[in-house]
Design a protein around this motif. Structure first.
Motif, short mmCIF file in Angstrom:
data_model
loop_
_atom_site.label_atom_id
_atom_site.label_comp_id
_atom_site.label_asym_id
_atom_site.label_seq_id
_atom_site.Cartn_x
_atom_site.Cartn_y
_atom_site.Cartn_z
N ALA A 171 80.73 1.69 -28.26
CA ALA A 171 80.05 0.47 -28.72
C ALA A 171 80.61 0.00 -30.04
CB ALA A 171 78.55 0.72 -28.82
N ASN A 172 81.05 0.95 -30.88
CA ASN A 172 81.56 0.57 -32.18
C ASN A 172 83.08 0.45 -32.20
OD1 ASN A 172 79.07 0.39 -33.69
ND2 ASN A 172 78.89 2.56 -33.27
N GLY A 173 83.67 0.53 -31.01
CA GLY A 173 85.11 0.32 -30.90
C GLY A 173 85.94 1.33 -31.66
N LEU A 174 85.43 2.58 -31.74
CA LEU A 174 86.15 3.58 -32.53
C LEU A 174 87.31 4.20 -31.76
CD1 LEU A 174 83.05 5.32 -34.06
CD2 LEU A 174 84.47 3.53 -35.06
N ALA A 175 87.24 4.08 -30.45
CA ALA A 175 88.31 4.62 -29.64
C ALA A 175 88.25 3.95 -28.29
CB ALA A 175 88.17 6.14 -29.48
N THR A 176 89.37 3.87 -27.62
CA THR A 176 89.34 3.33 -26.26
C THR A 176 90.07 4.29 -25.34
OG1 THR A 176 91.25 2.02 -26.91
CG2 THR A 176 89.14 0.85 -26.75
N GLY A 177 89.73 4.22 -24.10
CA GLY A 177 90.32 5.15 -23.14
C GLY A 177 89.47 6.41 -23.07
N ALA A 220 80.80 6.23 -37.06
CA ALA A 220 81.66 5.10 -37.40
C ALA A 220 81.94 5.02 -38.89
CB ALA A 220 81.02 3.82 -36.89
N ASP A 221 81.70 6.11 -39.61
CA ASP A 221 81.87 6.09 -41.07
C ASP A 221 81.19 4.90 -41.70
OD1 ASP A 221 83.22 8.41 -41.30
OD2 ASP A 221 85.21 7.49 -41.14
#
Lengths: 552, 309, 535
Positions: free
Chosen positions: A120-126, A173-174
């Motif tokens: 949801a926070n776009g921290l990683a994809t795949g 997400a820091d």
């Protein structure tokens, strides 16, 4: 550092709509600077959690912001749309909730719930990257073998592990700001300490600002740079932690500082060390033993699927005795067996072996009629003042119930006794015709105590009787119990997980761990010279140790 | 897992004996001579009556009759009806139809109940919720047969969208109208259940936590709300299934669906013990299995109650 | 009449009692025993409304307590009636198997007859019936039967109520629909514009489709379509030769039957004397347990107790056989159109169970295919090209759809999904004429309804009994009940038979006892009370 990260000005929050609208925050101002930990301290209903929820627009039910502004990094939050707020949550403001038991969805695996936050926070994809990141997050939060744990479900986690997972999610997400709402109050003290230490380390490393919500002034003093004290929707005092503790200005803060058991126990500790301590032998010789427990054992059968079961020893050879008019505290973390002992003493559970002597008579061999009579002399008070009072009966009827059950007196004499009991627990007589939902938590616990006293018992078993109460109320109830003990010569068996309370309330203490008594003796003695490593750890975990006490 | 299922399946055995014995006795205890009734107002020849009674063991004491029946069942012979058809054939013919009807009714009503219930919960107290409440109250308060007649007359006769009765056209499509009317009866309860459990779930801490993680409403509602709200619905399915089987009798009669309901009703009127007992027993066993299925599904939905460690 | 016995139906009885609020002394609050007049009925047959109306009419007119006494189902009621333990009057009804007066009288009221549930016995009646049975001239025989009916009107062994009508209708798709004496549409005459098969309502046959083992309408309707008997009945009930070339009544106990040559079953097998003789023997044989075996009881050689050949059936040649009876039955030739007398092809005797599932007949229709009988659903019949006779179909086939509930059937009719319906549901009695217009049918049928007051009941024997029966009969306002309760779908009875039967008349002597006459009823009741007070 000049501009605060979070700035709240004139914040007003109300619940309900129209005529029923009720304001709960009456203009709150506060700032949190970068890298700073700010604690909001207050009793339940003070508005501390509401303030935090307002920041991320997650006010429960009908709550809404009616006035004021909240800015994060200069951005006004009260006027942004739903999508912007969704984008902000998690990424810029992390949140660690209060109760780890209810804040994870029981039907999804821990891994799912962590990965979901990462995605949801776009921290990683795949898939792979997300999974790797999830493991990293959990490892950072201090979960050993995170990889294996990923596939487990919340119910397979202990409370501490769940809270670590929630901290991991909050910090995933820091975020620049972490809101920690009573993050450890549901946990045992030793676990609480470890987790808070870990949280401090993490936020310090990352330079995260923390808005820390707690009811425990000692804890706040330990963990925060600044303390904000709230009462009834308003900030009554704020300042550097040390300053608040050492010289509280506002009367409310002063009362809070005086009542906080964590601080009080430190105080008593200091005094005792100065003036010499009461020893176990002294305490035991003061009066004959009323309750004597010898080699008490309780085995449970745990089903292991199919028809197999294996024994589990919940209580393992526990012995102690309580002299008349004294208080013995059974202390331990959850699962230590302390509540099982209490149930056996109350004859609510059968002991597997061992004996319980009440006034010299072995209670484990009594007939049911004798047990019934025994209950008249030995009364329990339980933790939850909400759950143990039937909401459909008036206070008077509730207090009179034991008299009716034991067929004592007529209607008029029962009424007299109810009024007398209300006096004893310092409740106004008018309450007799009211109902439990009209009473505050402290009043309800007084009612529960009055009911326990109705039959003029000589022994009262207090099972976590003050744990759910706010500090000020807790303090009042403890005082009431002490007065009643002095006045009526009551003997207390006090079950608690809170060592700080023990220090204020008990004469003798039994420390339990995994069904065994690891150490017992006079409170002064144990607190001054703990022998066992476990006891030492428990004592060290009491918050507020680092603070010089103030007030009074 | 295997041993759990085995244990549950073995529970069927006492259920089978209990149900058959009880029902057989109830049919046995019904007043009147079923054979004489076959002849209407005409009094048949006593010799013929005796011969027919003997053929169906009706001249034997109850225990013997029951014994014959049970012995037959062990050889997969469920007896024959008075019309000479093997009961097993009647079962094979009628059960699929009723099952189809029940499955369709459940599927239709649950689908609608979940969607409407979910939105009613989200828009609690708003117009949508109030309208859906009124509609569901109407559905729940009007008796099934009234709904059936109304639907039959309106959609079958007046509008001509469906054939008023089913008859030979008892495939999935042909059963649409009866399934809808049958579904109406259970829709209301299911919808209210979904609504209340969704409201409860919406108030759960983990929902707020999910939002705090930065999840959008489009994700939180289906993932963190719906799945949890479905759990009580699944439990309800077992009960619903039982209610459906009963409601099917009324619906089947009105829409002329050649299912179990009507056959069973006729068999009861004719005191045909083998038919009645076999049918009801299959009902009972089906009910036990649906419950098992629901329990397994329950475990699938809620990991806290999985049966293996 | 019933001294309130504490049987299991007490609750229901109390309910019925509450309906008879006009009755004095109701509820038994006074001292002493309370004598009630009760009519027992089966609650599963939709009789409650009219029974309540009848007892109310009786109670109001005669100033007594009268109640309806429901039994949960037909079997329960029938058992008490058959065992002669019933303590009250009870509802009775009779549907004719063949359109003859004798069929309504002999089996029901002759001394010792099988269906004489009230144990009625009057030598005068017995003699007249026997004389009628021995009279080979039909008109002369009917004259004797009418005299016998006049005896019944004097004695009233049962109280006639009304004739049931056939209340039906047909769709917009069909024409030439007519209903016969037996309440069934004459299927072969029906024409359908679009050429598709005619659909008609029916019910799942309760037995395999074997003519001698079918005694209910569901199976009978199908058998009548796929088989042809020696005679067939016209809509007015008169018999017309079908398979028979001629039937001659040689004497009251002897008939000679000649068959038309060249007729075949639908499988090509020729119809011969043998097919009749074997089929009838099969039906009569005790060990075959055929439900309609009693139709052969008048034939010489018949034995209900043990297996015995029908020696009265003798083949003269492949197309001629003689029937010898064991007692005079001049109307025997008239009976031969009933389904029990249909012929069976040889293939039937190889495996009767299989035949019953896929019967092969010689009638105007045949099963459309193997397995055309879909149980509980419908049966599909196509035109039997091999049939040659008076019933040649004017349509392309017949589909009989089995309905569990007539309301569904009626709605199908309204939607033109069903072509012919011979049973409009009660719920539509008020509207069907308006909804169907000239496609509605409402005509008397061969169904007679009554209630029986057994003579063995206290106060109903001898002279007192006759007075009380007459009083009760005159206390019932039949016209009002048929109008209000049945909305004109029943016709008040004026005898013990049915208007659709050949020889019926509405001018019997003594028939005024069936008319509503409250004053006379009260008088007669008072007269009876002088013999023995009703209390």
């Amino acid at each position: 550092m000049n501009q605060p990260l979070l700035s709240i000005r004139g914040l007003k929050v109300a619940f309900g709509t129209g005529a029923k609208q009720r304001e709960v925050l009456h203009g709150v101002d506060l700032d949190v600077f970068r890298g700073e930990t700010v604690a909001i301290v207050g009793e339940s209903g003070s508005g501390k959690s509401t303030t935090a929820a307002a920041v991320i627009d997650l006010l429960p039910g009908t709550g809404s912001i009616t006035a004021g502004s909240i800015t994060l990094d200069g951005q006004e939050l009260t006027t942004i749309g739903r999508r912007e707020m969704e984008a902000l949550r998690g990424r810029r403001v992390g949140y660690v909730p209060q109760d780890p038991m209810s804040n994870l969805n029981p039907v999804w695996s821990i891994g799912f719930q962590v990965k979901e936050a990462i995605k949801a926070n776009g921290l990683a994809t795949g898939r792979k990257a997300v999974e790797a990141r999830a493991i990293e997050v959990l490892q950072q939060a201090g979960l050993a073998d995170a990889e294996r744990r990923l596939h487990q479900f919340p119910h397979q986690f202990s409370g501490g592990m769940r809270q670590r997972a929630l901290i991991g999610i909050g910090l995933a997400a820091d975020p620049a700001l972490l809101i920690a709402d009573e993050p450890t109050s549901a946990l045992d003290v030793t676990v609480q300490r470890v987790i808070l230490d870990h949280l401090s380390t993490l936020t310090r490393e990352k330079g995260t600002s923390v808005l820390f919500i707690t009811h425990d002034l000692g804890l706040a003093a330990d963990r925060a740079d600044r303390i904000i004290v709230m009462n009834q929707g308003e900030i009554v005092e704020s300042g550097p932690s040390r300053a608040i503790l050492e010289s509280p200005q506002h009367p409310y803060t002063q009362r809070l500082v005086a009542a906080a058991p964590s601080l009080a126990s430190q105080r008593i500790q200091a005094k005792a060390e100065a003036s010499g301590i009461e020893t176990t032998t002294e305490v035991l010789q003061e009066a004959p033993a009323v309750v004597e427990v010898r080699d008490l054992v309780k085995d449970y059968k745990i089903r292991r699927g199919g028809f197999r079961s294996e024994p589990f020893r919940a209580v393992d050879g526990v012995s102690f005795s309580i002299p008349k008019g004294k208080t013995l505290a059974l202390v331990g973390e959850s699962g230590s067996g302390k509540s099982t002992v209490a149930k056996m003493v109350l004859q609510l559970e059968q002991a597997t072996s061992g004996s319980i002597l009440i006034d010299g008579v072995d209670a484990t061999t009594l007939s049911s009629k004798q047990v019934f009579d025994l209950r008249g002399r030995m009364q329990p008070v339980f933790q939850d003042p909400y759950g143990s009072l039937d909401p459909l009966r008036s206070i008077g009827a509730l207090i009179a119930e034991p008299l009716v059950v034991h067929k004592l007196g007529d209607a008029e004499s029962r009424r007299q006794r109810v009024l007398e009991l209300l006096d004893q627990v310092s409740l106004p007589r008018e309450l007799a015709s009211r109902y439990p939902n009209e009473l505050s938590g402290g009043q309800r616990q007084r009612v529960a105590i009055a009911r326990a006293l109705a039959l003029k018992p000589s022994i009262v078993v207090l099972d976590e009787a003050v744990s759910a109460l706010d500090v000020l109320v807790q303090d009042q109830i403890l005082q009431l119990l002490a007065e009643l003990q002095a006045e009526l010569g009551l003997t207390y068996l006090f079950i608690t997980h809170d060592l700080a309370v023990v220090r204020v309330a008990a004469d003798l203490v039994c420390v339990m761990e995994q069904g065994r008594v690891v150490e017992q003796g006079a409170v002064d003695e144990i607190f001054a010279r703990p022998q066992q490593e476990y006891t030492k750890r428990l004592l060290a975990a009491i918050p507020g140790a680092s603070v010089e006490y103030g007030g009074r | 897992m295997g041993s759990y299922i085995l244990r549950r399946v073995l529970q069927v055995i006492p259920v089978f004996f209990g149900a058959t014995l009880l029902i057989y006795f109830m049919v046995f205890a019904m007043p009147g001579d079923p054979i004489a009734a076959l002849f209407g107002d005409r009094v048949p020849n006593p010799a013929l009556l005796e011969a027919l009674r003997a053929q169906y063991h009706l001249d034997e004491p109850f225990v013997v009759q029951y014994f014959y029946y049970i012995m037959g069942v062990f050889q997969l012979d469920f007896g024959t009806s008075f019309s000479g058809q093997p009961v097993i054939e009647v079962l094979q013919r009628t059960f699929p139809v009723t099952l189809r009807l029940a499955v369709m009714a459940i599927a239709l009503s649950f689908l609608l109940a979940i969607v409407i219930g979910l939105f009613s919960a989200i828009f609690k107290g708003k117009l949508f919720d109030q309208v859906s409440l009124i509609v569901s109250l109407i559905f729940v308060s009007v008796p099934v047969f009234v709904i059936c007649f109304l639907a039959q007359y309106t959609f079958g006769v007046q509008l001509g969208w469906f054939s008023p009765t089913v008859g030979a056209d008892n495939g999935w499509l042909g059963l649409t109208l009866p399934a809808i009317t049958l579904g109406v009866g259970i829709y209301a309860t299911s919808m209210r259940l979904t609504r209340s459990s969704t409201i409860e779930t919406l108030g759960q801490d983990w929902v707020r936590t999910a939002y705090s993680k930065g999840l959008s409403r489009g994700r939180v509602v289906p993932v963190h709300v719906l799945r949890n709200s479905l759990i009580p619905m699944v439990t309800d399915t077992a009960t619903t299934f039982g209610i459906l089987m009963v409601g099917a009798t009324v619906t089947e009669g009105i829409f002329n669906v050649p299912g179990v309901g009507n056959t069973l009703y006729q068999a009861i009127l004719r005191h045909e013990a083998p038919t009645v007992v076999s049918f009801v027993t299959v009902f009972v066993i089906a009910y036990v299995f649906v419950n098992l299925l629901v329990d397994l599904l329950y475990g699938l939905l809620d990991p806290r109650i999985r049966y293996v460690k | 009449m019933k001294k309130k016995a504490g049987i299991a139906l007490g609750v229901l009885t109390a309910g019925a009692l509450a309906l008879t609020g006009c009755a004095p002394d109701g509820g038994g609050s006074g001292g002493g025993t309370d004598t009630e007049f009760a009519i027992a009925y089966n609650a599963d047959g939709g009789h409650a409304a009219w029974v309540d109306a009848v007892v109310n009419s009786v109670a109001g007119t005669l100033d007594i307590t009268a109640i309806g006494e429901p039994y949960p189902d037909f079997a329960g009621l029938r058992e008490e009636v058959t065992d002669r333990v019933i303590e009250s009057a009870f509802r009775t009804g009779w549907q004719a198997d063949y359109p003859g007066l004798y069929n309504f009288l002999g089996p029901l009221y002759a001394t010792g007859a099988g269906s004489n549930d009230g144990d009625y016995s009057n030598p005068e009646f017995d003699d007249l019936i026997a004389a009628g049975a021995a009279e080979t001239d039909l008109d002369a025989a009917n004259e004797l039967y009418q005299q016998a009916q006049e005896v019944l009107l004097a004695d009233l062994p049962v109280i006639p109520l009304w004739y049931s009508n056939v209340v039906g209708g047909y769709s917009e798709n069909v024409d030439n629909v007519e209903f016969d004496w037996h309440s069934v549409a004459v299927f072969d005459q029906i024409t359908k514009a679009d050429g598709s098969v005619v659909t008609a309502n029916g019910s799942e046959p309760q037995n395999p489709l074997i003519p001698t083992n079918t005694n209910e309408v569901g199976g009978g309707k199908i058998l009548d379509a796929i088989f042809a008997g020696l005679v067939k009945y016209d809509t007015d009930g008169s018999a017309v030769n079908d398979v028979a070339e001629s039937i001659t009544v040689d004497s009251p106990t002897q008939l000679t039957v000649k068959l038309r040559q060249g007729l075949t079953f639908s499988n090509g097998e020729e119809v011969t004397s043998d097919n009749f003789i074997k089929a009838w023997n099969y039906g009569a044989l005790a060990s075959n347990q055929q439900l309609s075996s009693y139709f052969f009881e008048d034939i010489e050689g018949y034995n209900a107790e043990e297996d015995s050949e029908l020696t009265g059936l003798v083949e003269v040649d492949p197309y001629t056989f003689t029937i010898t009876l064991n007692k005079p039955a001049a109307d025997f030739a008239q009976r031969l159109g009933y389904s029990a007398y249909f012929p069976l092809p040889d293939v039937a005797f190889d495996d009767m169970a299989a035949f019953g599932e896929n019967p092969i007949g010689n009638g105007p229709y045949k099963l459309a295919a193997e397995g055309a009988w879909q149980h509980d659903v419908q049966i599909d019949l196509s035109v039997n090209e091999a049939y040659d006779g008076p019933r040649t179909p004017q349509n392309s086939g017949l589909q009989i759809v089995f309905y569990a509930d007539q309301v569904g059937a009626y709605n199908d009719l309204l939607a033109n999904q069903l072509d012919v319906l011979d049973a409009i549901p009660d719920s539509a009695f008020g509207t069907y004429e308006e909804e169907l217009g000239d496609r509605a049918v409402n005509q008397p049928a061969a169904i007679f309804q009554s209630f029986t007051i057994p003579e063995r009941l206290e106060h109903f024997e001898g002279e007192e009994g006759i007075l009380r029966r007459q009083a009760i009969s005159m206390a019932i306002d039949r016209q009002q009940i048929t109008d209000v309760i049945f909305q004109g779908t029943r016709t008040p009875a004026s005898d013990f038979t049915s208007p659709v039967i050949d020889g019926w008349t509405d001018s019997l002597e003594g028939a005024e006892v069936l008319e509503y006459n409250p004053e006379r009823a009260a008088e007669l009741w008072a007269e009876a009370n002088e013999i023995s007070p009703w209390e």
